[in-house]
Design an enzyme around this catalytic site. Sequence first.
Site, PDB file in Angstrom:
ATOM      1  N   GLU A 119       0.856  -1.186   0.000  1.00 24.28           N
ATOM      2  CA  GLU A 119       0.000   0.000   0.000  1.00 24.28           C
ATOM      3  C   GLU A 119       0.897   1.242   0.000  1.00 24.28           C
ATOM      4  O   GLU A 119       1.940   1.261   0.650  1.00 24.28           O
ATOM      5  CB  GLU A 119      -0.876  -0.020   1.250  1.00 24.28           C
ATOM      6  N   LYS A 145     -10.400  -0.161  -0.590  1.00 28.29           N
ATOM      7  CA  LYS A 145     -10.286  -0.426   0.844  1.00 28.29           C
ATOM      8  C   LYS A 145     -11.614  -0.199   1.554  1.00 28.29           C
ATOM      9  O   LYS A 145     -12.178   0.896   1.525  1.00 28.29           O
ATOM     10  CB  LYS A 145      -9.197   0.478   1.440  1.00 28.29           C
ATOM     11  N   CYS A 153      -4.207  -3.271   4.328  1.00 26.61           N
ATOM     12  CA  CYS A 153      -3.759  -2.749   5.618  1.00 26.61           C
ATOM     13  C   CYS A 153      -4.772  -2.936   6.746  1.00 26.61           C
ATOM     14  O   CYS A 153      -4.999  -4.055   7.194  1.00 26.61           O
ATOM     15  CB  CYS A 153      -3.362  -1.286   5.458  1.00 26.61           C
TER      16      CYS A 153
END
Length: 339
Positions: A59, A133, A165
């Site tokens: 990321e 995300k 993440c």
Amino acid sequence: MRHGDISSSPDTVGVAVVNYKMPRLHTKNEVLENCRNIAKVIGGVKQGLPGLDLIIFPEYSTHGIMYDRQEMFDTAASVPGEETAIFAEACKKNKVWGVFSLTGEKHEQAKKNPYNTLILVNDKGEIVQKYRKILPWCPIECWYPGDKTYVVDGPKGLKVSLIICDDGNYPEIWRDCAMRGAELIVRCQGYMYPAKEQQIAIVKAMAWANQCYVAVANATGFDGVYSYFGHSSIIGFDGHTLGECGEEENGLQYAQLSVQQIRDARKYDQSQNQLFKLLHRGYSGVFASGDGDKGVAECPFEFYKTWVNDPKKAQENVEKITRPSVGVAACPVGDLPTK
């Protein structure tokens, strides 16, 4: 599952994760130059690892973190766009698949904040998965949240899902990907200290709990604000680490993931087959009681029932055990409301 060689085989997918140094960029031209650098990395890694089928970057590896809001909007990418064209050409030229970060991707409504996006590009240069995300790292990240996971056939037919993440701190997303058929869950992250030990631990636990391979690509270095701990890794579906980087900048790890082994385990394993057992609860006792051979299929978890059937009620319930406002007066972040 094999680690230590540079090859792959008809049954194994050669996967590399890159400890890419977190860039600090400010302009579109700088971003595109960094894309070209990533393309060079792909060529070099393929030369050193001829069995490479899939290479994964962290990321923020493309744009870095744009701490200036205007720079974030000015550098936001389109999909497809100039950035993805560079990645597509590199994958096609080197006959590899790749996972790349776009922070951000332009929102369909120009005034809304961009998305934090990953793309999976195949060895023909085609974008075969675009994931946004779902759970941005609040209160710091201001990305507009995505709304679903995806599963696609990856190299050699291995089924692949992408997550990003902070997504990985929620067991729900891992289970959603796995229950939809994912055999490899790719977690690209720009994770910084102090959460190193927790992040190393959770990916092993989620691989074990979901009988899936996990590949983690994390950033390294210091961008003037955060220090990133690296430790990009590849985890077997039994929760054991196949390969793990340290904190070195631009290091990488490589492993071969067997397509047949994971499918064999999901079909034949019994005591630790979490995916099967969750939807066939207590099948031994149910069968012994003469109530059929499928166990219990119904969801026993009140929270999930409420969340699906009445999301606002579930939100109110969690506020009772946490807090009613998104901001915290004792430690304010930006202009988030604290009442």
